[in-house]
Scaffold this motif. Structure first.
Motif: not given
Ligand code: HEM
Length: 305
Positions: A165-167, A171-172, A176-180
């Motif tokens: 989460r800190r990453q 770096d927002p 999108p890739e994290a949501i995937e």
């Protein structure tokens, strides 16, 4: 399809962002404690989607929300048993309202997805009156809950993985890739709608006979170790491709871009606004409810700082 094109969804982005920011204002005002499911997950359906997509007023939203909240009850009715009166009432009320909405758009079309559906039918597309009604009834009342369930899965995963989460906060662009990856691992439920086999066949060594009811699981291929090594590991850098959280084939989720967009905006704004937010109890055990086969996180108690 035009009703759900990326161009149409782009038009919603500004209004979804404004609505999400309003939700976060409310959390800040009533904080520092909040329930991420009730204060974010549920609002994503009611406010962000029903307001942004259909510009529903408060009275109309209340009708759809009452219906939406009672839907899981339908899957617990045994064959031959009547529906509970409040369930019947909520359905009837919603059906009436959908008829009114269709009539309104016929008289005065608006640049929204319901007018797109009405026009698609009127332009000679294959939607019959009944199908048009079913689409709007299903989308406004039922399908939207998938987004709040998937948002719950994403919140749970992100707030149980502090370093990752800190990453994302740093770096927002990674969001999108994290949501995937969140959708791969913790989506909205275990099963698709039931299918009935039209002929004898075999899938992966399991024999299926004509007439059998089959409920494929979109999540099980997401956990396939041949496609996603170490599948139970949550990794925002995995960049998963071809996840099946939105189904596949002719019934592939029509709202997939909208669902992804709403969740991405909600998570982006939440992380930017409350970078120190965390779960109140690090040993919190999630409790799920919802209809049969659904994963509806019941609550996620958090603090802003
Ligand atoms: C992250 C959020 C969402 C997830 C995970 C999701 C998931 C799914 C899945 C797995 C299916 C396939 C069901 C099956 O094959 O039996 C589906 C179908 C569908 N979804 Fe979604 N959905 C989401 C958001 C939405 C939204 C926002 C809408 C509408 C605004 C929507 C509308 C629909 C409709 C209408 C279908 C049925 C399509 C058909 O049968 O042809 N979904 N969704």
């Amino acid at each position: 399809m035009p009703a759900f094109s990326s161009r149409r969804i782009e038009q919603f982005q500004t209004s979804i962002t404004a609505i999400v920011d309003g939700m976060l204002d409310g959390i800040e005002k009533n904080g520092p404690e909040f329930d991420a499911m009730k204060d974010i997950g549920a609002h994503l359906v009611v406010d962000a989607l029903l307001t942004a997509m259909v510009a529903m007023d408060e009275r109309r939203k209340a009708i759809f929300v009452a219906f939406h909240d009672l839907i899981p009850g339908t899957t617990y009715v045994k064959p031959g048993q009547p529906w509970a009166p409040e369930l019947r009432q909520a359905f009837d009320r919603t059906m009436e309202e959908v008829k009114v909405i269709i009539e309104e758009r016929r008289v005065a079309p608006r640049p929204d997805f319901i007018s797109d559906l009405v026009n698609a039918r009127d332009a000679g597309d294959k939607l019959s009156d009944r199908e048009l009604f079913d689409q709007i009834f299903g989308i406004c009342g039922a399908s939207l809950s998938a987004t709040s369930r998937a948002a719950g899965g994403a919140l749970w995963l992100l707030y149980t993985h502090d370093e990752q989460r800190r990453q994302l906060i740093a770096d927002p662009a990674l969001i999108p890739e994290a949501i995937e990856e969140c959708l791969r691992l913790g989506s909205n439920g275990y099963f698709t709608f039931p299918r009935i086999a039209t002929r004898d066949t075999e899938v992966g060594g399991t024999q299926i006979l004509k007439g059998m009811v089959v409920r494929p699981s979109p999540l099980s291929p997401n956990y396939d170790p041949d496609v996603f090594p170490d599948p139970l590991r949550f990794d925002i850098h995995r960049k998963p491709k071809r996840i099946l959280s939105f189904g596949a084939g002719p019934h592939h989720c029509i709202g997939n871009i909208l669902g992804r967009t709403a969740i991405t905006i909600a998570i982006k704004r939440l992380l930017a606004r409350f970078p120190k937010a965390h779960m109140i109890d690090p040993n919190f055990t999630p409790v799920y409810g919802g209809a049969v086969g659904e994963l509806r996180l019941q609550s996620l108690p958090m603090r802003i700082h």
